[in-house]
Design a protein around this motif. Structure first.
Motif, PDB file in Angstrom:
ATOM      1  N   PHE A 194      -4.380  10.478  -8.531  1.00  0.00           N
ATOM      2  CA  PHE A 194      -2.973  10.094  -8.647  1.00  0.00           C
ATOM      3  C   PHE A 194      -2.675   8.968  -7.674  1.00  0.00           C
ATOM      4  O   PHE A 194      -3.445   8.707  -6.733  1.00  0.00           O
ATOM      5  CB  PHE A 194      -2.027  11.280  -8.364  1.00  0.00           C
ATOM      6  CG  PHE A 194      -1.958  11.679  -6.914  1.00  0.00           C
ATOM      7  CD1 PHE A 194      -1.087  11.042  -6.027  1.00  0.00           C
ATOM      8  CD2 PHE A 194      -2.758  12.690  -6.409  1.00  0.00           C
ATOM      9  CE1 PHE A 194      -1.026  11.405  -4.675  1.00  0.00           C
ATOM     10  CE2 PHE A 194      -2.705  13.059  -5.062  1.00  0.00           C
ATOM     11  CZ  PHE A 194      -1.836  12.406  -4.205  1.00  0.00           C
ATOM     12  N   GLY A 195      -1.556   8.282  -7.878  1.00  0.00           N
ATOM     13  CA  GLY A 195      -1.090   7.263  -6.931  1.00  0.00           C
ATOM     14  C   GLY A 195       0.420   7.365  -6.820  1.00  0.00           C
ATOM     15  O   GLY A 195       1.125   7.408  -7.833  1.00  0.00           O
ATOM     16  N   HIS A 251      -3.225  -2.017  -5.431  1.00  0.00           N
ATOM     17  CA  HIS A 251      -3.028  -0.562  -5.440  1.00  0.00           C
ATOM     18  C   HIS A 251      -4.165   0.114  -4.689  1.00  0.00           C
ATOM     19  O   HIS A 251      -5.231  -0.472  -4.506  1.00  0.00           O
ATOM     20  CB  HIS A 251      -2.909  -0.012  -6.874  1.00  0.00           C
ATOM     21  CG  HIS A 251      -4.067  -0.373  -7.778  1.00  0.00           C
ATOM     22  ND1 HIS A 251      -4.192   0.088  -9.054  1.00  0.00           N
ATOM     23  CD2 HIS A 251      -5.163  -1.147  -7.564  1.00  0.00           C
ATOM     24  CE1 HIS A 251      -5.307  -0.382  -9.594  1.00  0.00           C
ATOM     25  NE2 HIS A 251      -5.899  -1.140  -8.720  1.00  0.00           N
ATOM     26  N   GLU A 309      -3.073   7.267  -2.567  1.00  0.00           N
ATOM     27  CA  GLU A 309      -3.952   7.679  -3.652  1.00  0.00           C
ATOM     28  C   GLU A 309      -4.440   9.079  -3.314  1.00  0.00           C
ATOM     29  O   GLU A 309      -4.628   9.407  -2.131  1.00  0.00           O
ATOM     30  CB  GLU A 309      -5.167   6.731  -3.672  1.00  0.00           C
ATOM     31  CG  GLU A 309      -6.028   6.826  -4.901  1.00  0.00           C
ATOM     32  CD  GLU A 309      -5.492   5.940  -6.019  1.00  0.00           C
ATOM     33  OE1 GLU A 309      -4.441   5.279  -5.813  1.00  0.00           O
ATOM     34  OE2 GLU A 309      -6.111   5.904  -7.080  1.00  0.00           O
ATOM     35  N   THR A 317       0.703  -2.181 -12.973  1.00  0.00           N
ATOM     36  CA  THR A 317       0.939  -1.055 -13.853  1.00  0.00           C
ATOM     37  C   THR A 317       2.435  -0.809 -13.741  1.00  0.00           C
ATOM     38  O   THR A 317       3.151  -1.631 -13.207  1.00  0.00           O
ATOM     39  CB  THR A 317       0.153   0.185 -13.380  1.00  0.00           C
ATOM     40  OG1 THR A 317       0.678   0.542 -12.116  1.00  0.00           O
ATOM     41  CG2 THR A 317      -1.327  -0.093 -13.258  1.00  0.00           C
ATOM     42  N   GLN A 335       1.213   2.816  -0.736  1.00  0.00           N
ATOM     43  CA  GLN A 335       0.897   3.842  -1.728  1.00  0.00           C
ATOM     44  C   GLN A 335       0.008   4.892  -1.096  1.00  0.00           C
ATOM     45  O   GLN A 335      -0.664   4.625  -0.098  1.00  0.00           O
ATOM     46  CB  GLN A 335       0.099   3.245  -2.902  1.00  0.00           C
ATOM     47  CG  GLN A 335       0.906   2.423  -3.864  1.00  0.00           C
ATOM     48  CD  GLN A 335       0.084   2.048  -5.088  1.00  0.00           C
ATOM     49  OE1 GLN A 335      -1.130   1.894  -5.016  1.00  0.00           O
ATOM     50  NE2 GLN A 335       0.763   1.882  -6.208  1.00  0.00           N
ATOM     51  N   LEU A 360       3.895   1.540 -12.084  1.00  0.00           N
ATOM     52  CA  LEU A 360       4.356   2.220 -10.862  1.00  0.00           C
ATOM     53  C   LEU A 360       5.179   1.323  -9.941  1.00  0.00           C
ATOM     54  O   LEU A 360       4.946   0.141  -9.828  1.00  0.00           O
ATOM     55  CB  LEU A 360       3.145   2.731 -10.092  1.00  0.00           C
ATOM     56  CG  LEU A 360       3.104   4.213  -9.727  1.00  0.00           C
ATOM     57  CD1 LEU A 360       2.311   4.397  -8.470  1.00  0.00           C
ATOM     58  CD2 LEU A 360       4.438   4.850  -9.587  1.00  0.00           C
ATOM     59  N   SER A 362      -5.894   2.457  -5.718  1.00  0.00           N
ATOM     60  CA  SER A 362      -6.991   2.810  -6.632  1.00  0.00           C
ATOM     61  C   SER A 362      -8.197   1.903  -6.423  1.00  0.00           C
ATOM     62  O   SER A 362      -9.312   2.244  -6.827  1.00  0.00           O
ATOM     63  CB  SER A 362      -6.526   2.723  -8.090  1.00  0.00           C
ATOM     64  OG  SER A 362      -5.409   3.537  -8.319  1.00  0.00           O
ATOM     65  N   ARG A 367       1.937  -7.043  -4.085  1.00  0.00           N
ATOM     66  CA  ARG A 367       2.169  -7.537  -5.446  1.00  0.00           C
ATOM     67  C   ARG A 367       3.260  -8.588  -5.462  1.00  0.00           C
ATOM     68  O   ARG A 367       4.312  -8.401  -4.838  1.00  0.00           O
ATOM     69  CB  ARG A 367       2.630  -6.401  -6.376  1.00  0.00           C
ATOM     70  CG  ARG A 367       1.578  -5.379  -6.635  1.00  0.00           C
ATOM     71  CD  ARG A 367       2.055  -4.377  -7.665  1.00  0.00           C
ATOM     72  NE  ARG A 367       1.224  -3.190  -7.606  1.00  0.00           N
ATOM     73  CZ  ARG A 367       1.439  -2.076  -8.289  1.00  0.00           C
ATOM     74  NH1 ARG A 367       2.479  -1.995  -9.102  1.00  0.00           N
ATOM     75  NH2 ARG A 367       0.632  -1.046  -8.164  1.00  0.00           N
TER      76      ARG A 367
HETATM   77  N1  PHE Z   1      -2.812   2.809  -9.294  1.00  0.00           N
HETATM   78  C1  PHE Z   1      -1.705   3.202 -10.130  1.00  0.00           C
HETATM   79  C2  PHE Z   1      -0.501   2.278  -9.819  1.00  0.00           C
HETATM   80  O1  PHE Z   1      -0.509   1.587  -8.830  1.00  0.00           O
HETATM   81  C3  PHE Z   1      -1.323   4.656  -9.960  1.00  0.00           C
HETATM   82  C4  PHE Z   1      -2.415   5.617 -10.350  1.00  0.00           C
HETATM   83  C5  PHE Z   1      -3.372   6.048  -9.436  1.00  0.00           C
HETATM   84  C6  PHE Z   1      -2.468   6.081 -11.666  1.00  0.00           C
HETATM   85  C7  PHE Z   1      -4.356   6.936  -9.822  1.00  0.00           C
HETATM   86  C8  PHE Z   1      -3.451   6.986 -12.058  1.00  0.00           C
HETATM   87  C9  PHE Z   1      -4.392   7.409 -11.110  1.00  0.00           C
HETATM   88  O2  PHE Z   1       0.427   2.201 -10.564  1.00  0.00           O
END
Ligand code: PHE
Length: 460
Positions: A317-318, A129, A170, A4, A168, A6, A131, A154
Motif C-alpha cells: 500500500f501507499g 512515490h 509505503e 497515479t 508517503q 494518489l 513504491s 511531483r
Molecule cells: N505508489 C502509489 C501512489 O503513489 C500508491 C500505491 C502503493 C498503490 C502501493 C498500490 C501499492 O499513488
C-alpha cells in the motif's frame, strides 16, 4: 496528471524584516548539478529547479515534534517489528528503472513525462512515490514486511492541498511459498489474519475481490488472492482506527466532537496501479466528505520475480502523510508543513494530536496574467511546449510559498492565427504576514518576466 491518482515559497525566514525574496530562475543547466550534496551530469531531460533541490534533506518525516513525523509514527505502530521493518532514510534520488520500469509502468504512462516528474537526467529522477523502493526491498529480503516513509516529488498544481514535495509511507507484507507450512500460502495468510485485532469500523466493500476489470493474477489461486486481500484490508482498516480514533479524541478534547458521534465509516473502491492487481483505494468519511486515503493491492508477481524472490507473494500500500496529517491536526494549508515559523513548530509534540491554532489569516491578493503561447506550441497535433505544470513551476520558482494557488481561468485558440492564449489567476498570500502592494506587484512582475524569458510567451 499525476503519476497515479494518489494524493497529494521561497523559504520565509522568520524574524527578518522582509520575507520577500524574488528568486532567479536559471534558464540553462550547466553540465552538472548538485542534488543532496552529490554531483550528477545533466542532459536534455534535466528539469529539477533549485527551489525543489532545496527541500532535499529537510526530512520532515524524521523531525521530532513535526506533524508529518508524528503521523508517520502513529501509522508505524500498526506495523510492528519484527514482522515489519521500518526504512526511513532511503535517498530520494532513484533511477528511472527503480521508479517506473521495475514496477511495470508502460513506456507511455503520463507519470514518466517531464511535465509530471523531476528529472536529474535521462536515467535519474526524484522519486515520485515510495513504491520506487519496493523491488530493492523485496530483493534485500530483510523482513517479511516493511514500511518506507519518505519525501516524494511531483510537478503538480499549486493549491492548499498540493505541494511539489510531499511524504508517503509505503507498506508491504510478503509470504514465502518455500517457508509457509506445506507451501500453503492461503492457509498461512488466513492464520495471520486471525491474529490481527478486530475493530468496529463501518466498512463498505461491495464488489467481488477480483473480476475482469480488476483481475486475479495468473500466478495466484483465487483462494490465495482472497486471503491476501482480506489481510491487506484488515491491516489498513486498523490504520484508520488508529489514526482517526486519535483524531476523534483530539476533536472531543477541543470541544469539536462528542463521544457519541456517529462511528467512523470507510469504503473500499476499485483502483488501478501498474504494480498491483487487484487494486483498491480506501476512502474515509470525514466531516461529511469521502476522502481518498491510500492506494493498495496484491503485488504484481513480476516485481518479486524480477527481484530474484519469485517464491514471495503478498500485498503493498501507499499512503500520503500530508493528507492524513492535515485531517489529524486540522492544518488548512499544505505549505504550513514547510514553515520554519516558531508559531507553527512549537504547537506540536511527539505522540500528541492537537488541533492547529492558526496565527491569524493574512489577506489574499489575486492577480491575473494572460499571454499568447509562441505559435510552435499551438500547432495542431504538434508538441505542446507549455504545460500547466510549467506555469506552476514558474510561479513556485519566483514566489515560493507566497503563492497559495494558481488556476487556469481562460484558454482559447484564435480562429484565424491559430495562436493559443492562456490566462491564469494567481493568489498571493503569506502564511506569516500581510504582503504589501509593492511586494505583490514585484512578485507578479517577476512571474511575468520569467514566463517571457523562459517560454517566449507574448504577454497580453
Ligand atoms: N505508489 C502509489 C501512489 O503513489 C500508491 C500505491 C502503493 C498503490 C502501493 C498500490 C501499492 O499513488
Amino acid at each position: 496528471m499525476s503519476t497515479t491518482t494518489l494524493l497529494r515559497a521561497l523559504r520565509p525566514s522568520t524574524g527578518s524584516t522582509s520575507i520577500l525574496r524574488i528568486r532567479q530562475i536559471p534558464r540553462y543547466y550547466s553540465s552538472k548539478i548538485t542534488v543532496g550534496g552529490k554531483e550528477y551530469p545533466t542532459d536534455e531531460y534535466t528539469n529539477l529547479p533549485p527551489h525543489i533541490e532545496a527541500c532535499v534533506g529537510r526530512n520532515l518525516h524524521l523531525s521530532p515534534n513535526h506533524p508529518i513525523s508524528i503521523t508517520r509514527r502513529l501509522i508505524e505502530r500498526r506495523f510492528p517489528a519484527p514482522v515489519y521493518k521500518a526504512h526511513n532514510t532511503l535517498s530520494p534520488i532513484v533511477s528511472v528503472q527503480q521508479n517506473f520500469d521495475s514496477l511495470g509502468f508502460p513506456l507511455d504512462h503520463p507519470g514518466r513525462s517531464r511535465t509530471d516528474t523531476y528529472y536529474i537526467n535521462e536515467k535519474t529522477v526524484m522519486r515520485t512515490h515510495t513504491s520506487a523502493h519496493q523491488a530493492d526491498t523485496f530483493a534485500a529480503g530483510e523482513s517479511e514486511g516493511f514500511t518506507i516513509a519518505a519525501d516524494v516529488y511531483r510537478r503538480d498544481a499549486i493549491d492548499r492541498s498540493h505541494y511539489p514535495v510531499f511524504h508517503q509511507m509505503e507498506g508491504a507484507r510478503m509470504w514465502s511459498r518455500s517457508e509457509v507450512p506445506n507451501g500453503d500460502i492461503a492457509a498461512a495468510v488466513r492464520a495471520d489474519l486471525e491474529k490481527l485485532p478486530k475493530h468496529d469500523l463501518v466498512v463498505e466493500d461491495s464488489g467481488p475481490i477480483f473480476h475482469e476489470g480488476n483481475p486475479l493474477q495468473k500466478a495466484h489461486s483465487a483462494e490465495e488472492c482472497e486471503a491476501i486481500a482480506a489481510h491487506l484490508k484488515r491491516s489498513l482498516e486498523g490504520v484508520v482506527v488508529e489514526v482517526f480514533g486519535q483524531a476523534k479524541k483530539a476533536a472531543i478534547a477541543a470541544g469539536e466532537a462528542k463521544e457519541d458521534d456517529a462511528p467512523l465509516r470507510v469504503r473500499w473502491i476499485e483502483a488501478y496501479f501498474p504494480f498491483t492487481t487487484p487494486s483498491w483505494e480506501l476512502e474515509v468519511l470525514w466531516q461529511g466528505e469521502w476522502l481518498e486515503l491510500l492506494g493498495c493491492g496484491v503485488v504484481q508477481q513480476s516485481i518479486p520475480d524480477n527481484a530474484g524472490t519469485p517464491d514471495k507473494v503478498g500485498w503493498a500500500f501507499g499512503v500520503g502523510l500530508e493528507r492524513v496529517a492535515m485531517l489529524l491536526f486540522g492544518i488548512p494549508d499544505i505549505r504550513l508543513f514547510w514553515s520554519k515559523d516558531e508559531r507553527f513548530l512549537t504547537q506540536f509534540a511527539e505522540g500528541r494530536i492537537t488541533k492547529f491554532q492558526s496565527f491569524s489569516k493574512y489577506p489574499p491578493c489575486y492577480k491575473d496574467v494572460a499571454f499568447w503561447l509562441p505559435s510552435s506550441s499551438s500547432s495542431a497535433g504538434g508538441q505542446v511546449a507549455f504545460h500547466e505544470n510549467d506555469m506552476m513551476e514558474t510561479v513556485r520558482g519566483v514566489a515560493g510559498d507566497l503563492a497559495e494557488d494558481v488556476r487556469l481561468t481562460d484558454e482559447f485558440t484564435h480562429p484565424k492565427s491559430g495562436k493559443k492564449s492562456m490566462c491564469f489567476r494567481i493568489n498571493y498570500r503569506s502564511l506569516e504576514k500581510t504582503l504589501t502592494n509593492e511586494e505583490t506587484n514585484a512578485l507578479h512582475e517577476a512571474v511575468r518576466t520569467a514566463l517571457k524569458e523562459k517560454y517566449a510567451v507574448e504577454l497580453r
